[in-house]
Scaffold this motif. Structure first.
Motif, mmCIF file in Angstrom:
data_model
loop_
_atom_site.group_PDB
_atom_site.id
_atom_site.type_symbol
_atom_site.label_atom_id
_atom_site.label_comp_id
_atom_site.label_asym_id
_atom_site.label_seq_id
_atom_site.Cartn_x
_atom_site.Cartn_y
_atom_site.Cartn_z
ATOM 1 N N ARG A 1 0.828 -1.198 0.000
ATOM 2 C CA ARG A 1 0.000 0.000 0.000
ATOM 3 C C ARG A 1 0.868 1.255 0.000
ATOM 4 N NH1 ARG A 1 -4.272 1.715 4.521
ATOM 5 N NH2 ARG A 1 -5.133 3.460 3.391
ATOM 6 N N VAL A 2 1.989 1.190 0.719
ATOM 7 C CA VAL A 2 2.906 2.331 0.717
ATOM 8 C C VAL A 2 3.377 2.619 -0.702
ATOM 9 C CG1 VAL A 2 5.214 3.096 1.405
ATOM 10 C CG2 VAL A 2 3.699 2.048 3.095
ATOM 11 N N TRP A 3 3.786 1.548 -1.414
ATOM 12 C CA TRP A 3 4.267 1.773 -2.786
ATOM 13 C C TRP A 3 3.144 2.229 -3.690
ATOM 14 C CZ3 TRP A 3 8.875 2.576 -2.040
ATOM 15 C CH2 TRP A 3 9.694 1.759 -1.294
ATOM 16 N N ALA A 4 1.940 1.728 -3.437
ATOM 17 C CA ALA A 4 0.806 2.154 -4.265
ATOM 18 C C ALA A 4 0.513 3.635 -4.060
ATOM 19 C CB ALA A 4 -0.425 1.310 -3.926
ATOM 20 N N VAL A 5 0.646 4.093 -2.799
ATOM 21 C CA VAL A 5 0.426 5.522 -2.541
ATOM 22 C C VAL A 5 1.542 6.334 -3.199
ATOM 23 C CG1 VAL A 5 0.360 7.290 -0.748
ATOM 24 C CG2 VAL A 5 -0.883 5.169 -0.432
ATOM 25 N N LEU A 6 2.769 5.857 -3.066
ATOM 26 C CA LEU A 6 3.883 6.577 -3.709
ATOM 27 C C LEU A 6 3.670 6.663 -5.213
ATOM 28 C CD1 LEU A 6 7.351 5.503 -2.255
ATOM 29 C CD2 LEU A 6 6.338 7.766 -2.269
ATOM 30 N N GLU A 7 3.116 5.585 -5.732
ATOM 31 C CA GLU A 7 2.872 5.528 -7.172
ATOM 32 C C GLU A 7 1.926 6.629 -7.636
ATOM 33 O OE1 GLU A 7 3.118 3.770 -11.013
ATOM 34 O OE2 GLU A 7 4.289 3.443 -9.205
ATOM 35 N N ARG A 8 1.057 7.071 -6.730
ATOM 36 C CA ARG A 8 0.095 8.105 -7.089
ATOM 37 C C ARG A 8 0.729 9.496 -7.147
ATOM 38 N NH1 ARG A 8 -4.510 6.233 -8.930
ATOM 39 N NH2 ARG A 8 -5.694 7.969 -8.090
ATOM 40 N N ALA B 1 -0.559 11.755 12.268
ATOM 41 C CA ALA B 1 -0.862 11.151 10.963
ATOM 42 C C ALA B 1 0.288 11.377 9.980
ATOM 43 C CB ALA B 1 -2.153 11.752 10.418
ATOM 44 N N LEU B 2 0.837 12.593 10.001
ATOM 45 C CA LEU B 2 1.963 12.874 9.110
ATOM 46 C C LEU B 2 3.176 12.025 9.482
ATOM 47 C CD1 LEU B 2 1.664 16.751 8.820
ATOM 48 C CD2 LEU B 2 1.744 15.187 6.891
ATOM 49 N N GLN B 3 3.402 11.905 10.788
ATOM 50 C CA GLN B 3 4.583 11.149 11.202
ATOM 51 C C GLN B 3 4.445 9.663 10.867
ATOM 52 O OE1 GLN B 3 5.709 10.921 15.384
ATOM 53 N NE2 GLN B 3 7.766 11.568 14.774
ATOM 54 N N GLN B 4 3.236 9.160 10.921
ATOM 55 C CA GLN B 4 3.031 7.764 10.525
ATOM 56 C C GLN B 4 3.419 7.549 9.066
ATOM 57 O OE1 GLN B 4 -1.002 6.756 11.435
ATOM 58 N NE2 GLN B 4 -0.495 5.955 13.474
ATOM 59 N N GLY B 5 3.108 8.550 8.242
ATOM 60 C CA GLY B 5 3.484 8.449 6.829
ATOM 61 C C GLY B 5 4.995 8.354 6.659
ATOM 62 N N VAL B 6 5.707 9.191 7.396
ATOM 63 C CA VAL B 6 7.176 9.161 7.320
ATOM 64 C C VAL B 6 7.695 7.799 7.789
ATOM 65 C CG1 VAL B 6 9.291 10.176 8.238
ATOM 66 C CG2 VAL B 6 7.381 11.654 7.602
ATOM 67 N N GLN B 7 7.121 7.293 8.882
ATOM 68 C CA GLN B 7 7.576 6.002 9.418
ATOM 69 C C GLN B 7 7.251 4.853 8.458
ATOM 70 O OE1 GLN B 7 5.607 6.124 13.200
ATOM 71 N NE2 GLN B 7 7.331 7.118 14.228
ATOM 72 N N ARG B 8 6.101 4.956 7.807
ATOM 73 C CA ARG B 8 5.742 3.895 6.842
ATOM 74 C C ARG B 8 6.742 3.861 5.695
ATOM 75 N NH1 ARG B 8 0.081 5.815 7.784
ATOM 76 N NH2 ARG B 8 -0.842 4.198 9.102
ATOM 77 N N LEU B 9 7.125 5.038 5.243
ATOM 78 C CA LEU B 9 8.114 5.097 4.155
ATOM 79 C C LEU B 9 9.448 4.511 4.610
ATOM 80 C CD1 LEU B 9 7.391 8.622 2.636
ATOM 81 C CD2 LEU B 9 7.351 6.461 1.402
ATOM 82 N N GLN B 10 9.862 4.878 5.811
ATOM 83 C CA GLN B 10 11.146 4.369 6.308
ATOM 84 C C GLN B 10 11.115 2.850 6.438
ATOM 85 O OE1 GLN B 10 11.760 6.545 9.927
ATOM 86 N NE2 GLN B 10 12.235 8.453 8.869
ATOM 87 N N GLN B 11 10.012 2.334 6.975
ATOM 88 C CA GLN B 11 9.913 0.875 7.160
ATOM 89 C C GLN B 11 9.860 0.161 5.815
ATOM 90 O OE1 GLN B 11 6.489 0.558 9.656
ATOM 91 N NE2 GLN B 11 7.587 1.306 11.466
#
Lengths: 227, 200
Positions: free
Chosen positions: A163-170, B45-55
């Motif tokens: 899902r992370v990559w799918a969001v990045l894809e957008r 919510a913003l920080q979760q996004g950053v953490q998701r990217l890092q993970q």
């Protein structure tokens, strides 16, 4: 919960900070002469370029050993496909080799090289997007193929990653590039700006917008349209 | 909580959650978040996004291991060996700005030298002309001129002009000046005329 300082986040499984080769790790099976050059902290990248220009082969192989992993991961995080990322890295090193004579020794080598990698990765991404332009289902299916998780990753974790990559894809490539370089690879905006050939202010603004857009798309569950 | 301060804080949150805010502003934001639940929720919510990217960025990828990178190294080195060897640029490693500055100095020096060589004075002064280009085996670009003064005139203007020595105050611009005494060889052409300037 929130950051206490302006330190750069670094992902544990990724190459270390720029210039720190100890964490990046060299590829296995290197000839001893190449490995010695690549590991020798006293020999700068610029010195390796000089030696390559003098007609030696090993110094360039040492440059490849130093930078291929970081280059591959940057390319993979942008294009999302192992094969395409590998092609991008190969092409980047060939272009680098051909243009070594134009290297400005007063500037940072890695900035110059990462710019080549990033430009090729963004070009590749745009070609992929135009080729796979289709329904959301097709796109998600393509991502699942391109970023298949290994067996030891739990299913839920794998789903979240997809899902992370799918969001990045957008996201538009310019925002995606900044998020990849900053949040995944831990480069600062001052390092990112010359790589993307933009001003520091522009890099910071793209980071700002990119993080906002990532959050918005995540919350909308991929239903939102790109802004 | 003051809505205006909330708006200002939210504007900085995308930087704050990634540690991209200078310490003084980050301290102010942190202080605001202690008291503002809505902003705190937005920041989380913003920080979760950053953490998701890092993970997501640090997770292993199928097929990418040591042997993959060893193979990639081999491929690149083989491809590069087959390519034409790079050639060092002629500038020899000095920054471009240094070469530009050097070129500018040489240009100015050359200008002075040539200018000195072409300063021939009055034709009747008996002073030998200094003609710098001769040193290079080239045709001199300027020579003393003892003939008639070059008559510069507007296109179509056939009125007679005063001869050398006849000029009177107010004749400037009518052919008086250095052009009357030193004439560039390339300009020695009685037919030379200038287009008339037309006011808009």
């Amino acid at each position: 919960m929130f950051p206490q300082s302006a330190s750069s986040p670094r992902s544990p499984g990724l190459p270390g900070p720029v210039g720190d080769r100890s964490q990046a790790g060299l590829p296995a099976g290197l000839p001893s002469a190449v490995a010695a050059l690549a590991q020798d902290g006293g020999i700068s990248d610029a010195e390796l370029v000089r030696r390559t220009l003098a007609g030696q082969h090993d110094p360039f192989a040492a440059l490849v050993a130093r930078y291929q992993k970081r280059a591959f991961w940057i390319a993979w995080h942008v294009v999302g496909s192992v094969e395409d990322a590998r092609d991008v890295v190969q092409e980047a090193f060939v272009r680098l080799y051909r243009s070594l004579g134009k290297y400005d020794f007063a500037r940072s080598f890695y900035t110059w090289f990462y710019r080549i990698v990033m430009n090729l990765a963004i070009d590749s991404l745009r070609k992929l997007r135009s080729a796979r332009a289709g329904s959301l289902d097709e796109m998600l299916g393509g991502l699942a193929d391109g970023r298949a998780v290994t067996g030891d990753v739990p299913l839920q974790q794998g789903e979240e990653r997809g899902r992370v990559w799918a969001v990045l894809e957008r996201l538009d490539a310019k925002f995606r590039a900044v998020l990849v370089l900053r949040d995944i690879h831990g480069l600062s905006c001052r390092e990112i700006a010359p790589i993307l050939k933009v001003t520091h202010a522009t890099a910071r603004w793209r980071l700002h917008r990119g993080r906002q857009m990532f959050k918005q798309h995540w919350e909308r569950g991929l239903d939102g349209r790109e802004q | 909580m003051n809505p205006s301060s909330c708006a200002a804080v939210r504007e900085t949150l995308p930087w704050f959650v990634g540690g991209d805010l200078e310490p003084r502003r980050a301290g102010a934001v942190r202080e605001h978040l202690v008291h503002c639940r809505l902003c705190r929720s937005e920041a989380a919510a913003l920080q979760q996004g950053v953490q998701r990217l890092q993970q997501a960025g640090s997770e292993p990828v199928a097929g990418v291991d040591d042997s993959f990178f060893a193979d990639l190294q081999r491929r690149i080195v083989d491809e590069v060996r087959a390519a034409e060897a790079p050639v060092a640029a002629a500038r020899g490693g000095a920054p471009a700005s240094v070469w530009l500055a050097l070129a500018a100095v040489l240009l100015v020096a050359a200008g002075f030298w040539v200018g000195r060589g072409s300063r021939v004075g009055d034709p009747g002064s008996g002073q030998a002309p200094m003609v710098a280009p001769a040193a290079f085996g080239l045709e001199p670009t300027a020579v003393p001129w003892s003939g008639d003064r070059l008559q510069m005139r507007w296109l179509g203007d056939e009125r007679p002009r005063p001869a050398v020595g006849d000029e009177r105050p107010g004749d400037e611009g009518q052919g008086a000046g250095m052009m009357g005494r030193t004439t560039l060889r390339t300009l020695v052409d009685d037919r030379m005329v200038l287009p008339r300037w037309q006011p808009r």
